[in-house]
Design a protein around this motif. Structure first.
Motif, PDB file in Angstrom:
ATOM      1  N   PRO A 244       0.838  -1.225   0.000  1.00 43.51           N
ATOM      2  CA  PRO A 244       0.000   0.000   0.000  1.00 43.51           C
ATOM      3  C   PRO A 244       0.865   1.264   0.000  1.00 43.51           C
ATOM      4  O   PRO A 244       2.054   1.202   0.304  1.00 43.51           O
ATOM      5  CB  PRO A 244      -0.774  -0.130   1.311  1.00 43.51           C
ATOM      6  N   GLU A 245       0.228   2.370  -0.318  1.00 48.12           N
ATOM      7  CA  GLU A 245       0.980   3.629  -0.361  1.00 48.12           C
ATOM      8  C   GLU A 245       1.275   4.148   1.040  1.00 48.12           C
ATOM      9  O   GLU A 245       2.269   4.845   1.240  1.00 48.12           O
ATOM     10  CB  GLU A 245       0.190   4.674  -1.156  1.00 48.12           C
ATOM     11  N   ASP A 246       0.412   3.859   1.990  1.00 42.58           N
ATOM     12  CA  ASP A 246       0.602   4.285   3.372  1.00 42.58           C
ATOM     13  C   ASP A 246       0.447   3.081   4.302  1.00 42.58           C
ATOM     14  O   ASP A 246      -0.046   2.022   3.902  1.00 42.58           O
ATOM     15  CB  ASP A 246      -0.423   5.360   3.759  1.00 42.58           C
ATOM     16  N   GLU A 247       0.849   3.253   5.551  1.00 42.87           N
ATOM     17  CA  GLU A 247       0.664   2.197   6.541  1.00 42.87           C
ATOM     18  C   GLU A 247      -0.822   1.906   6.732  1.00 42.87           C
ATOM     19  O   GLU A 247      -1.655   2.819   6.693  1.00 42.87           O
ATOM     20  CB  GLU A 247       1.283   2.604   7.885  1.00 42.87           C
ATOM     21  N   VAL A 248      -1.123   0.627   6.922  1.00 41.80           N
ATOM     22  CA  VAL A 248      -2.517   0.201   7.084  1.00 41.80           C
ATOM     23  C   VAL A 248      -2.643  -0.544   8.404  1.00 41.80           C
ATOM     24  O   VAL A 248      -1.893  -1.498   8.669  1.00 41.80           O
ATOM     25  CB  VAL A 248      -2.954  -0.717   5.916  1.00 41.80           C
ATOM     26  N   LYS A 249      -3.603  -0.103   9.228  1.00 44.39           N
ATOM     27  CA  LYS A 249      -3.825  -0.788  10.503  1.00 44.39           C
ATOM     28  C   LYS A 249      -4.492  -2.138  10.277  1.00 44.39           C
ATOM     29  O   LYS A 249      -5.396  -2.255   9.432  1.00 44.39           O
ATOM     30  CB  LYS A 249      -4.702   0.064  11.416  1.00 44.39           C
ATOM     31  N   THR A 250      -4.071  -3.108  11.041  1.00 41.94           N
ATOM     32  CA  THR A 250      -4.639  -4.452  10.908  1.00 41.94           C
ATOM     33  C   THR A 250      -4.426  -5.227  12.219  1.00 41.94           C
ATOM     34  O   THR A 250      -3.950  -4.653  13.201  1.00 41.94           O
ATOM     35  CB  THR A 250      -4.007  -5.203   9.727  1.00 41.94           C
ATOM     36  N   ILE A 251      -4.754  -6.471  12.215  1.00 38.57           N
ATOM     37  CA  ILE A 251      -4.489  -7.332  13.372  1.00 38.57           C
ATOM     38  C   ILE A 251      -3.551  -8.451  12.928  1.00 38.57           C
ATOM     39  O   ILE A 251      -3.483  -8.799  11.746  1.00 38.57           O
ATOM     40  CB  ILE A 251      -5.796  -7.932  13.959  1.00 38.57           C
ATOM     41  N   SER A 252      -2.851  -8.983  13.897  1.00 39.68           N
ATOM     42  CA  SER A 252      -1.908 -10.062  13.606  1.00 39.68           C
ATOM     43  C   SER A 252      -2.084 -11.175  14.619  1.00 39.68           C
ATOM     44  O   SER A 252      -2.633 -10.979  15.703  1.00 39.68           O
ATOM     45  CB  SER A 252      -0.466  -9.543  13.626  1.00 39.68           C
ATOM     46  N   PHE A 253      -1.614 -12.339  14.258  1.00 41.00           N
ATOM     47  CA  PHE A 253      -1.594 -13.492  15.156  1.00 41.00           C
ATOM     48  C   PHE A 253      -0.347 -14.302  14.829  1.00 41.00           C
ATOM     49  O   PHE A 253       0.278 -14.119  13.775  1.00 41.00           O
ATOM     50  CB  PHE A 253      -2.860 -14.347  15.007  1.00 41.00           C
ATOM     51  N   SER A 254       0.014 -15.170  15.722  1.00 40.93           N
ATOM     52  CA  SER A 254       1.279 -15.890  15.570  1.00 40.93           C
ATOM     53  C   SER A 254       1.075 -17.371  15.327  1.00 40.93           C
ATOM     54  O   SER A 254       0.057 -17.950  15.720  1.00 40.93           O
ATOM     55  CB  SER A 254       2.146 -15.716  16.832  1.00 40.93           C
ATOM     56  N   HIS A 255       2.059 -17.954  14.670  1.00 43.45           N
ATOM     57  CA  HIS A 255       2.201 -19.408  14.602  1.00 43.45           C
ATOM     58  C   HIS A 255       3.259 -19.779  15.638  1.00 43.45           C
ATOM     59  O   HIS A 255       4.354 -19.217  15.636  1.00 43.45           O
ATOM     60  CB  HIS A 255       2.635 -19.857  13.207  1.00 43.45           C
ATOM     61  N   HIS A 256       2.913 -20.696  16.521  1.00 49.03           N
ATOM     62  CA  HIS A 256       3.798 -21.044  17.630  1.00 49.03           C
ATOM     63  C   HIS A 256       4.338 -22.465  17.482  1.00 49.03           C
ATOM     64  O   HIS A 256       3.671 -23.342  16.932  1.00 49.03           O
ATOM     65  CB  HIS A 256       3.061 -20.950  18.964  1.00 49.03           C
ATOM     66  N   ILE A 257       5.541 -22.654  17.995  1.00 49.25           N
ATOM     67  CA  ILE A 257       6.047 -24.003  18.246  1.00 49.25           C
ATOM     68  C   ILE A 257       5.740 -24.301  19.707  1.00 49.25           C
ATOM     69  O   ILE A 257       6.208 -23.601  20.602  1.00 49.25           O
ATOM     70  CB  ILE A 257       7.560 -24.109  17.998  1.00 49.25           C
ATOM     71  N   VAL A 258       4.909 -25.289  19.939  1.00 48.79           N
ATOM     72  CA  VAL A 258       4.524 -25.633  21.302  1.00 48.79           C
ATOM     73  C   VAL A 258       5.000 -27.046  21.623  1.00 48.79           C
ATOM     74  O   VAL A 258       5.220 -27.868  20.726  1.00 48.79           O
ATOM     75  CB  VAL A 258       2.993 -25.535  21.504  1.00 48.79           C
ATOM     76  N   ALA A 259       5.145 -27.305  22.910  1.00 46.24           N
ATOM     77  CA  ALA A 259       5.606 -28.616  23.376  1.00 46.24           C
ATOM     78  C   ALA A 259       4.591 -29.195  24.351  1.00 46.24           C
ATOM     79  O   ALA A 259       3.824 -28.467  24.979  1.00 46.24           O
ATOM     80  CB  ALA A 259       6.975 -28.503  24.049  1.00 46.24           C
ATOM     81  N   ARG A 260       4.611 -30.521  24.440  1.00 44.67           N
ATOM     82  CA  ARG A 260       3.793 -31.204  25.445  1.00 44.67           C
ATOM     83  C   ARG A 260       4.184 -30.743  26.837  1.00 44.67           C
ATOM     84  O   ARG A 260       5.364 -30.578  27.145  1.00 44.67           O
ATOM     85  CB  ARG A 260       3.987 -32.708  25.336  1.00 44.67           C
ATOM     86  N   LYS A 261       3.205 -30.553  27.689  1.00 47.40           N
ATOM     87  CA  LYS A 261       3.463 -30.064  29.034  1.00 47.40           C
ATOM     88  C   LYS A 261       4.392 -31.003  29.799  1.00 47.40           C
ATOM     89  O   LYS A 261       5.227 -30.564  30.580  1.00 47.40           O
ATOM     90  CB  LYS A 261       2.135 -29.908  29.783  1.00 47.40           C
TER      91      LYS A 261
END
Length: 449
Positions: A244-261
Protein backbone atom coordinates in the motif's frame (compact mmCIF):
# COMPACT_ATOMS: atom_id res chain seq x y z
CA UNK A 1 41.66 -51.28 49.72
CA UNK A 2 40.07 -53.70 47.30
CA UNK A 3 36.57 -52.91 48.53
CA UNK A 4 37.29 -49.17 48.39
CA UNK A 5 38.64 -49.43 44.85
CA UNK A 6 35.64 -51.49 43.77
CA UNK A 7 33.29 -48.92 45.32
CA UNK A 8 35.04 -46.04 43.55
CA UNK A 9 34.88 -47.86 40.23
CA UNK A 10 31.20 -48.57 40.80
CA UNK A 11 30.50 -44.90 41.49
CA UNK A 12 32.49 -43.77 38.44
CA UNK A 13 30.67 -46.32 36.30
CA UNK A 14 27.29 -45.19 37.64
CA UNK A 15 28.07 -41.52 36.95
CA UNK A 16 29.39 -42.32 33.46
CA UNK A 17 26.33 -44.43 32.71
CA UNK A 18 24.00 -41.71 33.97
CA UNK A 19 25.82 -39.12 31.85
CA UNK A 20 25.56 -41.33 28.76
CA UNK A 21 21.85 -41.95 29.17
CA UNK A 22 21.17 -38.31 30.05
CA UNK A 23 23.10 -36.89 27.08
CA UNK A 24 22.32 -39.40 24.34
CA UNK A 25 20.39 -37.87 21.41
CA UNK A 26 16.62 -37.69 21.78
CA UNK A 27 14.22 -37.58 18.83
CA UNK A 28 11.15 -35.38 19.13
CA UNK A 29 8.07 -35.82 16.96
CA UNK A 30 6.83 -32.50 15.57
CA UNK A 31 3.38 -32.18 13.97
CA UNK A 32 3.15 -29.68 11.12
CA UNK A 33 0.92 -29.07 8.10
CA UNK A 34 -0.50 -28.75 5.56
CA UNK A 35 1.72 -30.21 2.86
CA UNK A 36 3.90 -27.77 0.89
CA UNK A 37 3.18 -24.96 3.37
CA UNK A 38 5.83 -22.57 4.63
CA UNK A 39 5.62 -24.20 8.06
CA UNK A 40 6.46 -27.61 6.61
CA UNK A 41 9.42 -26.13 4.73
CA UNK A 42 10.76 -24.50 7.90
CA UNK A 43 10.46 -27.73 9.89
CA UNK A 44 12.17 -29.72 7.14
CA UNK A 45 15.06 -27.25 7.12
CA UNK A 46 15.34 -27.46 10.91
CA UNK A 47 15.28 -31.26 10.79
CA UNK A 48 18.19 -31.36 8.36
CA UNK A 49 20.15 -28.74 10.30
CA UNK A 50 19.67 -30.59 13.62
CA UNK A 51 20.89 -33.83 12.04
CA UNK A 52 23.94 -32.19 10.46
CA UNK A 53 25.04 -30.48 13.67
CA UNK A 54 24.68 -33.76 15.66
CA UNK A 55 22.86 -31.94 18.43
CA UNK A 56 21.25 -33.46 21.50
CA UNK A 57 17.77 -33.10 19.94
CA UNK A 58 16.72 -34.53 16.59
CA UNK A 59 13.38 -33.92 14.86
CA UNK A 60 10.97 -36.29 13.15
CA UNK A 61 8.24 -34.38 11.27
CA UNK A 62 4.68 -35.71 11.35
CA UNK A 63 2.76 -34.14 8.47
CA UNK A 64 -0.86 -33.18 9.18
CA UNK A 65 -3.72 -31.49 7.34
CA UNK A 66 -3.14 -28.20 9.07
CA UNK A 67 -2.67 -26.35 12.34
CA UNK A 68 -5.88 -27.76 13.82
CA UNK A 69 -4.81 -31.35 13.13
CA UNK A 70 -1.33 -30.60 14.50
CA UNK A 71 -2.82 -29.29 17.73
CA UNK A 72 -4.96 -32.41 18.03
CA UNK A 73 -1.93 -34.65 17.50
CA UNK A 74 -0.21 -32.91 20.40
CA UNK A 75 -3.33 -33.19 22.58
CA UNK A 76 -3.58 -36.93 21.82
CA UNK A 77 0.07 -37.52 22.70
CA UNK A 78 0.98 -38.48 19.13
CA UNK A 79 3.51 -35.64 18.91
CA UNK A 80 5.99 -34.01 21.27
CA UNK A 81 6.00 -30.67 19.44
CA UNK A 82 3.51 -29.00 17.12
CA UNK A 83 3.14 -25.92 14.93
CA UNK A 84 -0.18 -24.28 15.80
CA UNK A 85 -2.02 -21.04 15.07
CA UNK A 86 -2.40 -18.79 18.05
CA UNK A 87 -5.96 -17.83 17.11
CA UNK A 88 -7.22 -21.42 17.25
CA UNK A 89 -8.07 -23.52 20.28
CA UNK A 90 -4.80 -24.32 22.05
CA UNK A 91 -4.53 -27.81 23.62
CA UNK A 92 -4.54 -27.78 27.39
CA UNK A 93 -1.25 -29.68 27.47
CA UNK A 94 0.51 -27.23 25.12
CA UNK A 95 3.20 -24.82 26.30
CA UNK A 96 4.99 -22.30 24.11
CA UNK A 97 8.58 -22.88 23.02
CA UNK A 98 9.05 -20.28 20.26
CA UNK A 99 7.15 -18.00 17.93
CA UNK A 100 7.64 -19.36 14.45
CA UNK A 101 6.25 -16.34 12.61
CA UNK A 102 3.65 -13.60 12.81
CA UNK A 103 0.82 -13.29 10.34
CA UNK A 104 -1.17 -10.22 9.44
CA UNK A 105 -4.69 -10.01 8.09
CA UNK A 106 -4.79 -8.23 4.72
CA UNK A 107 -8.16 -7.00 3.41
CA UNK A 108 -8.21 -5.36 -0.02
CA UNK A 109 -10.56 -4.44 -2.82
CA UNK A 110 -9.45 -4.66 -6.48
CA UNK A 111 -9.70 -1.47 -8.55
CA UNK A 112 -12.94 -0.81 -10.41
CA UNK A 113 -13.20 -2.68 -13.67
CA UNK A 114 -13.40 -0.47 -16.73
CA UNK A 115 -15.50 -1.15 -19.73
CA UNK A 116 -19.15 -1.43 -20.58
CA UNK A 117 -21.07 -4.06 -18.68
CA UNK A 118 -18.31 -4.66 -16.16
CA UNK A 119 -19.14 -4.69 -12.50
CA UNK A 120 -17.56 -1.89 -10.49
CA UNK A 121 -15.89 -2.81 -7.25
CA UNK A 122 -14.15 0.42 -6.31
CA UNK A 123 -16.96 1.74 -4.15
CA UNK A 124 -15.89 -0.34 -1.13
CA UNK A 125 -13.49 1.72 0.98
CA UNK A 126 -14.46 0.64 4.50
CA UNK A 127 -15.19 -2.68 6.17
CA UNK A 128 -18.88 -1.90 6.94
CA UNK A 129 -19.45 -1.56 3.19
CA UNK A 130 -18.68 -5.28 2.72
CA UNK A 131 -22.29 -6.15 3.59
CA UNK A 132 -24.05 -7.53 0.54
CA UNK A 133 -20.83 -8.25 -1.31
CA UNK A 134 -18.79 -11.36 -2.00
CA UNK A 135 -15.52 -11.70 -0.10
CA UNK A 136 -12.91 -14.24 -1.17
CA UNK A 137 -10.79 -15.87 1.50
CA UNK A 138 -7.35 -17.15 0.49
CA UNK A 139 -6.71 -20.65 1.83
CA UNK A 140 -8.93 -23.62 2.62
CA UNK A 141 -8.63 -23.44 6.40
CA UNK A 142 -11.77 -22.53 8.31
CA UNK A 143 -9.61 -20.42 10.61
CA UNK A 144 -9.31 -17.69 7.96
CA UNK A 145 -13.09 -17.64 7.53
CA UNK A 146 -13.50 -17.30 11.30
CA UNK A 147 -11.00 -14.43 11.22
CA UNK A 148 -13.07 -12.61 8.61
CA UNK A 149 -16.27 -13.13 10.60
CA UNK A 150 -14.59 -11.77 13.72
CA UNK A 151 -13.58 -8.61 11.84
CA UNK A 152 -17.09 -8.20 10.38
CA UNK A 153 -18.72 -8.61 13.77
CA UNK A 154 -16.46 -5.95 15.25
CA UNK A 155 -17.93 -3.53 12.70
CA UNK A 156 -21.50 -4.74 13.31
CA UNK A 157 -21.67 -6.45 9.94
CA UNK A 158 -23.75 -9.62 9.97
CA UNK A 159 -21.53 -12.36 8.44
CA UNK A 160 -24.72 -13.91 7.08
CA UNK A 161 -25.11 -10.89 4.79
CA UNK A 162 -21.67 -11.43 3.29
CA UNK A 163 -21.12 -14.08 0.64
CA UNK A 164 -17.90 -15.77 1.74
CA UNK A 165 -16.03 -18.01 -0.69
CA UNK A 166 -12.67 -19.74 -0.27
CA UNK A 167 -9.89 -20.29 -2.79
CA UNK A 168 -6.93 -22.64 -2.41
CA UNK A 169 -3.71 -20.74 -1.87
CA UNK A 170 -2.29 -21.89 -5.21
CA UNK A 171 -5.42 -20.64 -7.03
CA UNK A 172 -5.74 -17.30 -5.26
CA UNK A 173 -4.02 -15.22 -7.98
CA UNK A 174 -6.21 -16.70 -10.73
CA UNK A 175 -9.35 -16.16 -8.64
CA UNK A 176 -8.46 -12.49 -8.13
CA UNK A 177 -7.52 -12.05 -11.79
CA UNK A 178 -10.88 -13.52 -12.89
CA UNK A 179 -12.79 -11.20 -10.51
CA UNK A 180 -14.47 -14.01 -8.58
CA UNK A 181 -15.10 -11.74 -5.58
CA UNK A 182 -15.51 -8.07 -4.70
CA UNK A 183 -12.96 -8.08 -1.88
CA UNK A 184 -10.35 -10.49 -0.56
CA UNK A 185 -8.80 -11.55 2.73
CA UNK A 186 -5.40 -13.19 3.11
CA UNK A 187 -3.60 -14.09 6.34
CA UNK A 188 0.12 -14.69 6.30
CA UNK A 189 3.55 -13.16 6.88
CA UNK A 190 4.21 -9.67 5.56
CA UNK A 191 6.55 -11.14 2.94
CA UNK A 192 4.18 -13.97 1.96
CA UNK A 193 4.54 -14.72 -1.75
CA UNK A 194 0.96 -16.02 -1.90
CA UNK A 195 -0.44 -12.72 -0.61
CA UNK A 196 1.89 -10.64 -2.76
CA UNK A 197 0.93 -12.56 -5.93
CA UNK A 198 -2.79 -12.23 -5.16
CA UNK A 199 -2.46 -8.47 -4.63
CA UNK A 200 -0.39 -8.13 -7.80
CA UNK A 201 -3.17 -9.94 -9.68
CA UNK A 202 -5.60 -7.26 -8.44
CA UNK A 203 -3.89 -4.55 -10.44
CA UNK A 204 -5.75 -3.95 -13.67
CA UNK A 205 -6.14 -1.14 -16.18
CA UNK A 206 -3.58 0.96 -14.34
CA UNK A 207 -5.60 0.96 -11.12
CA UNK A 208 -4.35 -0.12 -7.69
CA UNK A 209 -6.19 -2.07 -5.01
CA UNK A 210 -7.74 -0.38 -2.00
CA UNK A 211 -6.57 -1.71 1.37
CA UNK A 212 -9.20 -1.75 4.09
CA UNK A 213 -7.83 -0.63 7.43
CA UNK A 214 -8.93 -2.41 10.60
CA UNK A 215 -9.06 0.70 12.78
CA UNK A 216 -10.54 -1.28 15.68
CA UNK A 217 -7.48 -3.55 15.85
CA UNK A 218 -6.67 -2.54 19.43
CA UNK A 219 -10.23 -3.24 20.56
CA UNK A 220 -10.13 -6.66 18.91
CA UNK A 221 -6.79 -7.40 20.62
CA UNK A 222 -8.22 -6.44 24.02
CA UNK A 223 -11.26 -8.66 23.59
CA UNK A 224 -9.32 -11.52 22.00
CA UNK A 225 -5.80 -11.87 23.50
CA UNK A 226 -4.66 -14.21 20.75
CA UNK A 227 -4.62 -11.21 18.37
CA UNK A 228 -2.41 -8.14 18.39
CA UNK A 229 -2.86 -4.70 16.89
CA UNK A 230 -0.41 -4.36 14.02
CA UNK A 231 0.37 -2.43 10.85
CA UNK A 232 1.14 -3.27 7.27
CA UNK A 233 4.14 -1.10 6.27
CA UNK A 234 3.88 1.10 3.22
CA UNK A 235 5.18 -0.66 0.12
CA UNK A 236 5.11 -4.08 1.84
CA UNK A 237 3.80 -5.73 -1.34
CA UNK A 238 5.91 -3.74 -3.82
CA UNK A 239 4.74 -2.57 -7.20
CA UNK A 240 4.56 0.86 -8.74
CA UNK A 241 3.09 2.76 -7.09
CA UNK A 242 3.85 1.11 -3.77
CA UNK A 243 1.20 -1.20 -2.39
CA UNK A 244 0.00 0.00 0.00
CA UNK A 245 0.98 3.63 -0.36
CA UNK A 246 0.60 4.29 3.37
CA UNK A 247 0.66 2.20 6.54
CA UNK A 248 -2.52 0.20 7.08
CA UNK A 249 -3.83 -0.79 10.50
CA UNK A 250 -4.64 -4.45 10.91
CA UNK A 251 -4.49 -7.33 13.37
CA UNK A 252 -1.91 -10.06 13.61
CA UNK A 253 -1.59 -13.49 15.16
CA UNK A 254 1.28 -15.89 15.57
CA UNK A 255 2.20 -19.41 14.60
CA UNK A 256 3.80 -21.04 17.63
CA UNK A 257 6.05 -24.00 18.25
CA UNK A 258 4.52 -25.63 21.30
CA UNK A 259 5.61 -28.62 23.38
CA UNK A 260 3.79 -31.20 25.44
CA UNK A 261 3.46 -30.06 29.03
CA UNK A 262 5.07 -33.26 30.34
CA UNK A 263 8.12 -33.02 28.06
CA UNK A 264 11.39 -32.87 29.99
CA UNK A 265 12.52 -29.36 30.91
CA UNK A 266 16.12 -30.14 29.94
CA UNK A 267 15.03 -31.55 26.58
CA UNK A 268 12.96 -28.46 25.72
CA UNK A 269 15.78 -26.18 26.85
CA UNK A 270 18.20 -28.07 24.59
CA UNK A 271 15.76 -27.88 21.66
CA UNK A 272 15.25 -24.14 22.16
CA UNK A 273 18.99 -23.58 22.33
CA UNK A 274 19.61 -25.52 19.12
CA UNK A 275 16.73 -23.73 17.39
CA UNK A 276 18.12 -20.26 17.98
CA UNK A 277 21.71 -21.38 17.44
CA UNK A 278 21.06 -22.48 13.86
CA UNK A 279 18.48 -19.83 13.01
CA UNK A 280 21.17 -17.44 11.75
CA UNK A 281 22.77 -20.09 9.54
CA UNK A 282 19.42 -20.87 7.90
CA UNK A 283 18.46 -17.28 7.13
CA UNK A 284 20.61 -17.02 3.99
CA UNK A 285 18.98 -19.98 2.27
CA UNK A 286 15.65 -19.90 4.08
CA UNK A 287 14.55 -16.33 4.94
CA UNK A 288 11.50 -17.51 6.90
CA UNK A 289 13.86 -18.69 9.64
CA UNK A 290 14.50 -15.02 10.44
CA UNK A 291 10.94 -14.77 11.75
CA UNK A 292 11.56 -17.21 14.61
CA UNK A 293 11.38 -15.39 17.94
CA UNK A 294 11.56 -16.27 21.62
CA UNK A 295 8.22 -16.96 23.33
CA UNK A 296 6.36 -14.59 25.62
CA UNK A 297 7.51 -15.46 29.16
CA UNK A 298 4.98 -13.26 30.96
CA UNK A 299 2.69 -15.07 33.37
CA UNK A 300 -0.38 -13.69 31.61
CA UNK A 301 0.75 -14.82 28.13
CA UNK A 302 -1.97 -16.27 25.89
CA UNK A 303 -0.02 -19.55 25.75
CA UNK A 304 2.00 -20.35 28.89
CA UNK A 305 5.68 -20.81 28.20
CA UNK A 306 7.31 -24.17 28.79
CA UNK A 307 9.73 -24.07 31.78
CA UNK A 308 12.54 -25.39 29.58
CA UNK A 309 12.09 -22.59 27.04
CA UNK A 310 11.79 -20.02 29.83
CA UNK A 311 15.06 -21.29 31.33
CA UNK A 312 16.80 -20.76 27.98
CA UNK A 313 15.35 -17.29 27.49
CA UNK A 314 16.22 -16.22 31.04
CA UNK A 315 19.70 -17.77 30.88
CA UNK A 316 18.93 -20.22 33.68
CA UNK A 317 19.62 -23.49 31.88
CA UNK A 318 20.81 -26.27 34.14
CA UNK A 319 23.98 -28.22 33.40
CA UNK A 320 24.26 -31.98 33.85
CA UNK A 321 25.61 -31.53 37.38
CA UNK A 322 22.91 -28.98 38.20
CA UNK A 323 20.20 -31.38 37.15
CA UNK A 324 21.61 -34.53 38.71
CA UNK A 325 23.81 -33.34 41.59
CA UNK A 326 21.14 -34.23 44.14
CA UNK A 327 20.81 -37.71 42.69
CA UNK A 328 24.58 -38.17 42.65
CA UNK A 329 24.88 -36.96 46.26
CA UNK A 330 22.11 -39.20 47.51
CA UNK A 331 23.55 -42.05 45.47
CA UNK A 332 26.92 -41.63 47.18
CA UNK A 333 25.21 -41.47 50.56
CA UNK A 334 23.22 -44.60 49.74
CA UNK A 335 26.37 -46.35 48.53
CA UNK A 336 28.17 -45.41 51.74
CA UNK A 337 25.26 -46.66 53.83
CA UNK A 338 25.13 -49.87 51.84
CA UNK A 339 28.87 -50.33 52.32
CA UNK A 340 28.55 -49.87 56.08
CA UNK A 341 25.59 -52.22 56.21
CA UNK A 342 27.47 -54.76 54.12
CA UNK A 343 30.53 -54.53 56.35
CA UNK A 344 28.37 -55.03 59.46
CA UNK A 345 26.58 -57.96 57.88
CA UNK A 346 29.88 -59.55 56.83
CA UNK A 347 31.19 -59.04 60.36
CA UNK A 348 28.05 -60.61 61.78
CA UNK A 349 28.41 -63.65 59.55
CA UNK A 350 32.02 -64.12 60.76
CA UNK A 351 31.10 -63.71 64.45
CA UNK A 352 31.41 -67.45 65.20
CA UNK A 353 34.71 -67.69 63.40
CA UNK A 354 36.01 -64.67 65.29
CA UNK A 355 34.85 -66.07 68.63
CA UNK A 356 36.47 -69.39 67.84
CA UNK A 357 39.75 -67.66 67.04
CA UNK A 358 39.53 -65.72 70.28
CA UNK A 359 39.23 -68.98 72.21
CA UNK A 360 42.22 -70.37 70.31
CA UNK A 361 44.27 -67.35 71.35
CA UNK A 362 43.29 -67.95 74.96
CA UNK A 363 44.32 -71.58 74.51
CA UNK A 364 47.71 -70.40 73.22
CA UNK A 365 48.19 -68.27 76.34
CA UNK A 366 47.36 -71.29 78.49
CA UNK A 367 49.88 -73.33 76.56
CA UNK A 368 52.60 -70.79 77.40
CA UNK A 369 52.08 -71.46 81.08
CA UNK A 370 51.85 -75.22 80.46
CA UNK A 371 55.10 -75.20 78.46
CA UNK A 372 56.97 -73.56 81.32
CA UNK A 373 55.86 -76.37 83.66
CA UNK A 374 56.23 -79.25 81.22
CA UNK A 375 58.48 -82.19 82.28
CA UNK A 376 58.43 -83.99 78.96
CA UNK A 377 59.86 -83.19 75.60
CA UNK A 378 57.06 -85.28 74.05
CA UNK A 379 54.49 -83.02 75.71
CA UNK A 380 56.29 -79.95 74.36
CA UNK A 381 56.20 -81.47 70.87
CA UNK A 382 52.45 -82.05 71.18
CA UNK A 383 51.91 -78.45 72.28
CA UNK A 384 54.07 -77.24 69.41
CA UNK A 385 51.92 -79.21 66.96
CA UNK A 386 48.79 -77.76 68.50
CA UNK A 387 50.28 -74.27 68.23
CA UNK A 388 50.92 -74.90 64.53
CA UNK A 389 47.24 -75.79 64.07
CA UNK A 390 46.20 -72.64 65.93
CA UNK A 391 48.50 -70.58 63.68
CA UNK A 392 46.96 -72.15 60.58
CA UNK A 393 43.41 -71.38 61.75
CA UNK A 394 44.37 -67.82 62.72
CA UNK A 395 45.85 -67.10 59.28
CA UNK A 396 42.71 -68.46 57.62
CA UNK A 397 40.59 -66.17 59.80
CA UNK A 398 42.74 -63.18 58.84
CA UNK A 399 42.46 -64.00 55.13
CA UNK A 400 38.68 -64.32 55.47
CA UNK A 401 38.49 -60.95 57.20
CA UNK A 402 37.17 -62.40 60.46
CA UNK A 403 39.96 -60.74 62.45
CA UNK A 404 41.73 -57.42 61.96
CA UNK A 405 45.44 -56.79 61.63
CA UNK A 406 45.63 -55.69 65.27
CA UNK A 407 44.29 -59.04 66.46
CA UNK A 408 46.85 -60.80 64.26
CA UNK A 409 49.64 -58.73 65.81
CA UNK A 410 48.49 -59.69 69.32
CA UNK A 411 48.43 -63.34 68.26
CA UNK A 412 52.00 -63.07 66.92
CA UNK A 413 53.20 -61.72 70.27
CA UNK A 414 51.51 -64.62 72.10
CA UNK A 415 52.95 -67.13 69.61
CA UNK A 416 56.43 -65.70 70.04
CA UNK A 417 56.12 -65.98 73.83
CA UNK A 418 54.97 -69.59 73.42
CA UNK A 419 57.97 -70.44 71.23
CA UNK A 420 60.33 -68.83 73.76
CA UNK A 421 58.73 -70.78 76.60
CA UNK A 422 59.01 -74.06 74.67
CA UNK A 423 62.61 -73.36 73.69
CA UNK A 424 63.62 -72.49 77.28
CA UNK A 425 61.85 -75.52 78.73
CA UNK A 426 63.26 -77.83 76.08
CA UNK A 427 66.82 -76.61 76.82
CA UNK A 428 66.29 -77.14 80.52
CA UNK A 429 64.93 -80.66 80.05
CA UNK A 430 67.73 -81.55 77.66
CA UNK A 431 70.32 -80.54 80.30
CA UNK A 432 68.81 -82.76 83.04
CA UNK A 433 69.60 -86.50 83.31
CA UNK A 434 66.74 -88.75 82.29
CA UNK A 435 66.35 -90.25 85.80
CA UNK A 436 65.86 -86.78 87.23
CA UNK A 437 63.32 -86.00 84.48
CA UNK A 438 61.37 -89.14 85.37
CA UNK A 439 61.47 -88.34 89.07
CA UNK A 440 60.31 -84.80 88.50
CA UNK A 441 57.46 -86.12 86.37
CA UNK A 442 56.45 -88.59 89.10
CA UNK A 443 56.55 -85.99 91.81
CA UNK A 444 54.54 -83.57 89.67
CA UNK A 445 52.01 -86.29 88.97
CA UNK A 446 51.77 -86.99 92.68
CA UNK A 447 51.33 -83.31 93.41
CA UNK A 448 54.37 -83.05 95.66
CA UNK A 449 56.57 -80.94 93.38
Amino acid sequence: MFITLAGMLAVIGAVAGAYYFAMRPVTLRIAVGPASSDDVKVVQALTQAFAQTHGYVRLRPIQTDGATASAQALADGKADLAIIRGDLDVPKNAQAVATLRKNVAVLWVPPAAKGKGKKSGAKITKIPQLAGHRVGVVGRTQANVNLLKLILQQYAVDPGKVDIVQFPANEAADAVRNQRADAYLAAGPINSKITADAIAASTRDGGTPTFLAIDSAETIAQNHPMYEASEIPAGAFGGSPDKPEDEVKTISFSHHIVARKGLSESTVAAFTGQLFAIRQSLMSEFPLAAKIETPDTDKDAAIPVHPGAAAFVDGEEKTFLDRYSDYIWWGLMALSAMGSAGAWFASYLKKDERNNNSSLRERLLEMIEAARRSDSIEELDQMQSEADDILRDTLHCFEDGAIEEGALTAFNIALEQFHNAVADRRALLMSMPQNLQRAAAQFRAAGTL
